[in-house]
Design a protein around this motif. Structure first.
Motif, PDB file in Angstrom:
ATOM      1  N   SER A 258       1.136  -1.156   0.128  1.00 13.09           N
ATOM      2  CA  SER A 258       0.350   0.083   0.276  1.00 13.09           C
ATOM      3  C   SER A 258       0.868   0.959   0.161  1.00 13.09           C
ATOM      4  N   ARG A 259       0.186   2.361  -0.643  1.00 11.77           N
ATOM      5  CA  ARG A 259       1.039   3.487  -0.705  1.00 11.77           C
ATOM      6  C   ARG A 259       0.259   3.873   0.569  1.00 11.77           C
ATOM      7  N   PRO A 260       1.242   5.665   0.890  1.00 12.44           N
ATOM      8  CA  PRO A 260       0.278   6.187   1.961  1.00 12.44           C
ATOM      9  C   PRO A 260      -0.546   7.680   1.160  1.00 12.44           C
ATOM     10  N   GLU A 261      -1.671   7.339   2.043  1.00 15.27           N
ATOM     11  CA  GLU A 261      -3.138   7.707   1.834  1.00 15.27           C
ATOM     12  C   GLU A 261      -2.787   9.309   2.391  1.00 15.27           C
ATOM     13  N   LEU A 262      -2.164  10.426   1.155  1.00 15.04           N
ATOM     14  CA  LEU A 262      -1.795  11.451   1.390  1.00 15.04           C
ATOM     15  C   LEU A 262      -3.172  13.171   1.724  1.00 15.04           C
ATOM     16  N   LYS A 263      -3.314  13.010   3.030  1.00 14.32           N
ATOM     17  CA  LYS A 263      -4.504  14.253   3.589  1.00 14.32           C
ATOM     18  C   LYS A 263      -3.659  15.017   4.076  1.00 14.32           C
ATOM     19  N   ARG A 264      -4.711  16.859   3.574  1.00 12.42           N
ATOM     20  CA  ARG A 264      -3.990  17.801   3.947  1.00 12.42           C
ATOM     21  C   ARG A 264      -3.777  16.777   6.117  1.00 12.42           C
ATOM     22  N   LEU A 265      -2.424  17.773   6.358  1.00 15.37           N
ATOM     23  CA  LEU A 265      -2.492  17.700   8.187  1.00 15.37           C
ATOM     24  C   LEU A 265      -1.790  18.518   8.231  1.00 15.37           C
ATOM     25  N   ASN A 266      -2.334  18.583   9.815  1.00 16.66           N
ATOM     26  CA  ASN A 266      -1.457  19.762  10.543  1.00 16.66           C
ATOM     27  C   ASN A 266      -0.032  19.324  11.435  1.00 16.66           C
TER      28      ASN A 266
ATOM     29  N   HIS B 239       9.647  22.558  19.761  1.00 16.17           N
ATOM     30  CA  HIS B 239      10.131  23.678  18.915  1.00 16.17           C
ATOM     31  C   HIS B 239       9.210  23.635  18.136  1.00 16.17           C
ATOM     32  N   LEU B 240       7.587  24.244  18.134  1.00 15.23           N
ATOM     33  CA  LEU B 240       6.988  24.555  17.106  1.00 15.23           C
ATOM     34  C   LEU B 240       6.484  26.265  16.798  1.00 15.23           C
ATOM     35  N   GLU B 241       7.089  25.777  15.403  1.00 15.33           N
ATOM     36  CA  GLU B 241       6.606  27.616  14.506  1.00 15.33           C
ATOM     37  C   GLU B 241       5.080  27.440  14.532  1.00 15.33           C
ATOM     38  N   ARG B 242       4.855  28.447  15.134  1.00 13.36           N
ATOM     39  CA  ARG B 242       3.399  29.136  14.898  1.00 13.36           C
ATOM     40  C   ARG B 242       3.244  29.052  13.178  1.00 13.36           C
ATOM     41  N   ALA B 243       1.726  29.237  13.122  1.00 20.03           N
ATOM     42  CA  ALA B 243       1.506  29.559  11.731  1.00 20.03           C
ATOM     43  C   ALA B 243       1.785  28.292  10.547  1.00 20.03           C
ATOM     44  N   LEU B 244       2.725  27.284  11.073  1.00 23.26           N
ATOM     45  CA  LEU B 244       3.281  26.543  10.052  1.00 23.26           C
ATOM     46  C   LEU B 244       1.925  25.820   8.674  1.00 23.26           C
ATOM     47  N   PRO B 245       2.949  26.467   7.544  1.00 21.24           N
ATOM     48  CA  PRO B 245       2.081  25.378   6.067  1.00 21.24           C
ATOM     49  C   PRO B 245       1.420  24.599   6.897  1.00 21.24           C
ATOM     50  N   ALA B 246       0.323  23.953   6.348  1.00 19.50           N
ATOM     51  CA  ALA B 246      -0.385  22.169   5.988  1.00 19.50           C
ATOM     52  C   ALA B 246       0.284  21.753   5.033  1.00 19.50           C
ATOM     53  N   ILE B 247       0.502  19.912   5.668  1.00 17.26           N
ATOM     54  CA  ILE B 247       1.092  19.317   4.868  1.00 17.26           C
ATOM     55  C   ILE B 247       0.275  18.239   3.656  1.00 17.26           C
ATOM     56  N   ARG B 248       0.583  17.517   2.749  1.00 18.96           N
ATOM     57  CA  ARG B 248      -0.363  16.358   2.798  1.00 18.96           C
ATOM     58  C   ARG B 248       0.417  15.173   3.061  1.00 18.96           C
ATOM     59  N   GLY B 249      -0.219  14.614   3.752  1.00 20.51           N
ATOM     60  CA  GLY B 249       0.290  13.462   4.539  1.00 20.51           C
ATOM     61  C   GLY B 249      -0.396  12.084   4.588  1.00 20.51           C
ATOM     62  N   ASP B 250       0.294  11.643   5.436  1.00 19.81           N
ATOM     63  CA  ASP B 250       0.240   9.963   5.569  1.00 19.81           C
ATOM     64  C   ASP B 250      -0.594   9.881   7.203  1.00 19.81           C
ATOM     65  N   ALA B 251      -1.088  10.575   8.290  1.00 22.13           N
ATOM     66  CA  ALA B 251      -0.458  10.445   9.849  1.00 22.13           C
ATOM     67  C   ALA B 251      -0.055   9.143  10.298  1.00 22.13           C
ATOM     68  N   VAL B 252      -1.043   8.093  10.202  1.00 22.61           N
ATOM     69  CA  VAL B 252      -0.232   6.695  10.623  1.00 22.61           C
ATOM     70  C   VAL B 252       1.193   6.299  10.499  1.00 22.61           C
ATOM     71  N   GLN B 253       1.727   7.098   9.118  1.00 22.76           N
ATOM     72  CA  GLN B 253       3.412   6.248   8.500  1.00 22.76           C
ATOM     73  C   GLN B 253       4.063   7.684   9.130  1.00 22.76           C
ATOM     74  N   LEU B 254       3.311   9.127   8.899  1.00 20.83           N
ATOM     75  CA  LEU B 254       5.107  10.237   9.968  1.00 20.83           C
ATOM     76  C   LEU B 254       4.419   9.683  11.290  1.00 20.83           C
ATOM     77  N   GLU B 255       3.716   9.519  11.775  1.00 21.89           N
ATOM     78  CA  GLU B 255       3.584   8.693  13.262  1.00 21.89           C
ATOM     79  C   GLU B 255       5.192   7.843  13.688  1.00 21.89           C
ATOM     80  N   GLN B 256       5.342   7.155  12.651  1.00 24.46           N
ATOM     81  CA  GLN B 256       5.885   6.209  12.663  1.00 24.46           C
ATOM     82  C   GLN B 256       7.661   6.097  12.268  1.00 24.46           C
ATOM     83  N   VAL B 257       7.754   7.581  11.826  1.00 19.89           N
ATOM     84  CA  VAL B 257       8.802   7.535  11.292  1.00 19.89           C
ATOM     85  C   VAL B 257       9.169   8.361  12.611  1.00 19.89           C
ATOM     86  N   LEU B 258       8.754   9.292  13.685  1.00 22.15           N
ATOM     87  CA  LEU B 258       9.192   9.576  14.308  1.00 22.15           C
ATOM     88  C   LEU B 258       9.271   8.953  15.675  1.00 22.15           C
TER      89      LEU B 258
END
Length: 773
Positions: free
Chosen positions: A478-486, A511-530
């Motif tokens: 499966s490929r990542p299902e890219l959705k708009r993410l904060n 250290h989180l920059e405020r007003a950060l632009p959204a990205i398109r990503g798969d939340a589950v897989q990005l959590e796995q990266v972290l």
């Protein structure tokens, strides 16, 4: 000794040359036999394809005639009402290009004739002698509306005297006529006659659909296997019904004059040897006019009243010429190579014996602490062989480690396959659960107390679906299902889990920059990266330390995600190999070497990049760069939530193929509730039989099914020329089909588990696109 060695070498050369010549001769003979068999098989296949082409066109006419006969018998079609008949019949005729005219003749002599002229349909209404023996013509548009009506004119014509009427009136079932010249156009053709009788078996009339031989000839010319092939179709009187593609028959007048002529020695004499054979044997090969041909004869089956023979002759040069030339070229190349090899063997014989003996000693010493001295020779190959043997000594040291990595890779592949299979089965059940929950919500009135509980059940089911999706991602299905993410929100949510994972000795700082632009990503897989980066950082800080997670932007407007620890850092030699599979700096048994490789793959799938570096003063920094979401991604339409609003499915004929019984029943219930006409089958083979027996507006099919997969079912349907909308679903990743199906706008891929609102939305969009002009 040297003289004896030379004699042995010479004897060996003679033996090698003789054996090589024998092998080449046998190979050449076997190759010619194989080429002949392949040519015969291709000729037989081409004739079967011709049979299928003709049969498909004629059977389509039969199906169309059966529809018209049913309409007439039921009273829906009345030949005495030309306006109503035109609105009903014209769209049906316009969808079938093969039919050139349709005659609806009543038993009392009244008739309607639909005639295609210049690509448009005209209607002729005929009244019998009892009503004045007159006709009038009407010009129709594509939907059967009358654009212009001419005045009545006298015409002394009775359709009941025509061959097609007499044949249809005498028959109990539909039947094809023999080929004959049409009354209106004088072009030769055949007619499909359908008697229409009332409830008392009295003749109400005859419906006749005309099919011109010229149209059949054009279809056969297009389907002929090679440029110089000759295809002819004759009836049981040896009359020519379909002409070969020759210069003499290119012009329509020449074809019109040649149709229905018997095949004789003077006319199409090259076909005479084939027509003397009884189908389906034919002649394997024969000569005509100094050229070799492969010929086949076949009877056209399954059409009432039609006794045609299909004759095909294909030049052997078309089927075997290129292959023979390639084979001859290979033979000459082999002979040249053999000659060169003999010359090289004689040249090397005297210089290679002693060095080869020393190389043998080196080979026997492989694995021992020391090897014999290097071999000195002016032959480059021997020197390279000596170097290769010494390299093999070094490779033996790495062999054990490589074997362990291979075994580990095989175990990981087995786990991945198991994970994918489990995810497929679970996704089938989740899709059924989501569908049943949706049906429950639709059946309950608004404000019912149970609705809130059903919503929570749906939420839990969706979370379970995310888990199965992670399993599919792990097994690379499966490929990542890219959705708009904060990204900031994702980091904050993941940090709660990381606090428990890191234990009390490592301090986590954000250290989180405020007003950060959204990205398109798969939340589950990005959590796995972290999670993977955090686990590596924890292992690099056995005595505790600090782990910092930060977000920001670079000058190009891309979004940054940084993970920095205060641990031992990364060895300089390991930095270039850090993201390679199975590479690890940990002790044996404490790391798989797959964590950072998976991180690299996930980041790449998100169209991002990752780099690692050491931080001055100690520690490592991983910087991930991801593209920001564009304005086109600011919003996405949500699927409609109410089944009751799906009125556009009313009356739509849907074929559902699903081997999972619970899911199949749920889909049938849901689509029936949406007012669709649903046919459900448990596998692809039964779906194909259902498709052949009925007409459908949309097909919904699972992919993994016994006997015939969903993709194979799609290929079979497309092979018939149909562009019916097709939705392919599966509990495993469907991305491998995207490239093959990207050019088909009438196909959509839908992963399981899906929700019914989403499925209904996709079905509505596909049906709307198909009906759009």
């Amino acid at each position: 000794m040297r003289s004896m060695r030379r004699v042995l070498v010479q004897d060996l050369l003679v033996l090698v040359v003789g054996m090589a010549a024998l092998i080449l001769g046998i190979s050449w003979h076997e190759q010619q036999v194989a080429l002949r068999q392949q040519a015969d098989a291709r000729a037989a296949a081409a004739l079967r394809q011709l049979d299928a082409t003709l049969g498909a066109d004629l059977k389509n006419v039969q199906i169309q005639g059966a529809v018209l006969r049913a309409w007439w018998a039921s009273g829906l079609l009345d030949p005495t009402e030309p306006v109503q008949a035109a609105r009903l019949v014209a769209p049906l005729l316009d969808a079938q290009e093969a039919v050139t005219s349709l005659n609806l003749a009543r038993a009392d002599g009244r008739s309607l004739l639909f005639l295609k002229q210049g690509g448009a349909w005209s209607l002729r209404e005929l009244q019998p002698r009892s009503a004045g023996a007159r006709v009038r013509w009407m010009r129709l548009d594509a939907e059967g509306r009358i654009l212009h009506t001419e005045s009545w004119t006298p015409m002394n014509y009775d359709p009941r005297t025509r061959l097609w009427y007499r044949l249809g009136a005498a028959a109990s079932e539909p039947v094809w006529t023999e080929a004959y010249p049409f009354y209106t156009t004088h072009d030769p053709g055949i007619t499909f006659c359908l008697p229409v009788r009332d409830a008392h078996a009295n003749l109400a009339g005859v419906a006749a659909l005309d099919f011109m031989l010229d149209d059949l000839t054009a279809a056969v010319w297009e389907a002929q296997p090679t440029t110089h092939s000759r295809c002819v179709v004759v009836d049981d009187h040896n009359r020519t019904l379909i002409l070969p593609k020759e210069d003499a028959f290119i012009s329509p007048p020449a074809r019109r004059a040649a149709f229905l002529r018997p095949v004789t020695a003077a006319f199409l004499g090259q076909m005479a040897p084939l027509l003397s054979q009884a189908p389906p044997r034919g002649i394997g090969s024969f000569h005509y006019g100094g050229s070799g041909y492969i010929g086949r004869v076949r009877m056209l089956q399954g059409l009432p009243g039609i006794h045609w023979r299909l004759v095909m002759m294909i030049p052997e040069e078309d089927l075997m010429g290129p292959a023979r030339r390639r084979a001859l070229g290979l033979l000459l190349l082999s002979l040249a190579t053999l000659g060169l090899a003999v010359w090289r063997i004689r040249r090397l014989a005297d210089r290679a014996a002693t060095p080869l003996s020393r190389l043998e000693g080196i080979a026997e010493a492989l694995g021992q602490p020391e090897l014999p001295p290097p071999v000195e020779s002016d032959i480059r190959e021997i020197r390279r062989l000596d170097e290769a043997l010494r390299q093999a000594q070094a490779d033996l040291i790495e062999q054990t480690q490589l074997r362990r990595q291979l075994e580990h890779s095989q175990r990981m592949e087995t786990v991945g396959t198991l994970a994918g299979g489990i995810a497929h089965d679970v996704n089938n059940q989740l899709a059924a659960i989501l569908g049943q929950l949706h049906l429950c919500r639709e059946l309950l009135p608004e404000g019912h107390a149970v609705l809130a509980r059903l919503e929570r059940a749906e939420t839990a089911t969706r979370r379970c679906a995310q888990t199965t999706k992670a399993l599919l991602a792990f097994s690379h299905q499966s490929r990542p299902e890219l959705k708009r993410l904060n990204l900031n929100a994702l980091v904050e949510e993941t940090s709660v889990i990381l606090d428990r994972l890191l234990g009390g000795r490592i301090r986590l700082i954000l250290h989180l920059e405020r007003a950060l632009p959204a990205i398109r990503g798969d939340a589950v897989q990005l959590e796995q990266v972290l999670m993977n980066l955090a686990v590596n950082a924890r292992d690099a800080m056995p005595d505790g330390g600090t782990l910092e997670l930060g977000t920001g932007r670079n000058e190009a407007g891309e979004v940054l995600l940084e993970v920095q620890d205060s641990g031992t850092g990364i060895p300089a030699a390991a930095l270039p190999h850090l993201f390679e599979p199975f590479f690890t700096t940990k002790e044996q048994g404490k790391g798989t070497g797959l964590g950072l490789a998976m991180v690299f793959g996930i980041v790449k799938a998100h169209q991002g990049r990752i780099q690692a570096e050491n931080v001055p003063g100690g520690g490592a920094l991983f910087r991930i760069t991801l593209p920001a979401a564009g304005r086109a991604d600011d919003s996405s339409p949500s699927a409609p939530r109410q089944l009751r609003t799906e009125t556009r499915l009313a009356g739509v004929r849907v074929l559902v193929a699903e081997d999972e019984a619970l899911l199949r029943d749920m889909l049938g219930d849901a689509l029936t509730m949406a007012r669709a006409q649903v046919t459900t089958v448990p596998d692809g083979a039964m779906a194909w039989r259902a498709w052949q027996m009925a007409t459908f507006d949309l097909v919904l099919s699972d992919h993994r099914m016994p006997d015939c997969t969903g993709y194979e079912l799609l290929q079979r349907i497309r092979a018939t020329g149909s562009t019916v909308p097709f939705i392919l679903v599966s509990g495993q990743g469907l991305e491998s089909f995207e490239a093959a199906l990207a050019q088909d706008p009438a196909v959509r891929l839908l992963p399981k588990p899906f929700e019914m609102p989403r499925l209904l939305q996709v079905m509505g969009e596909m049906l709307a696109n198909r009906s759009a002009p």
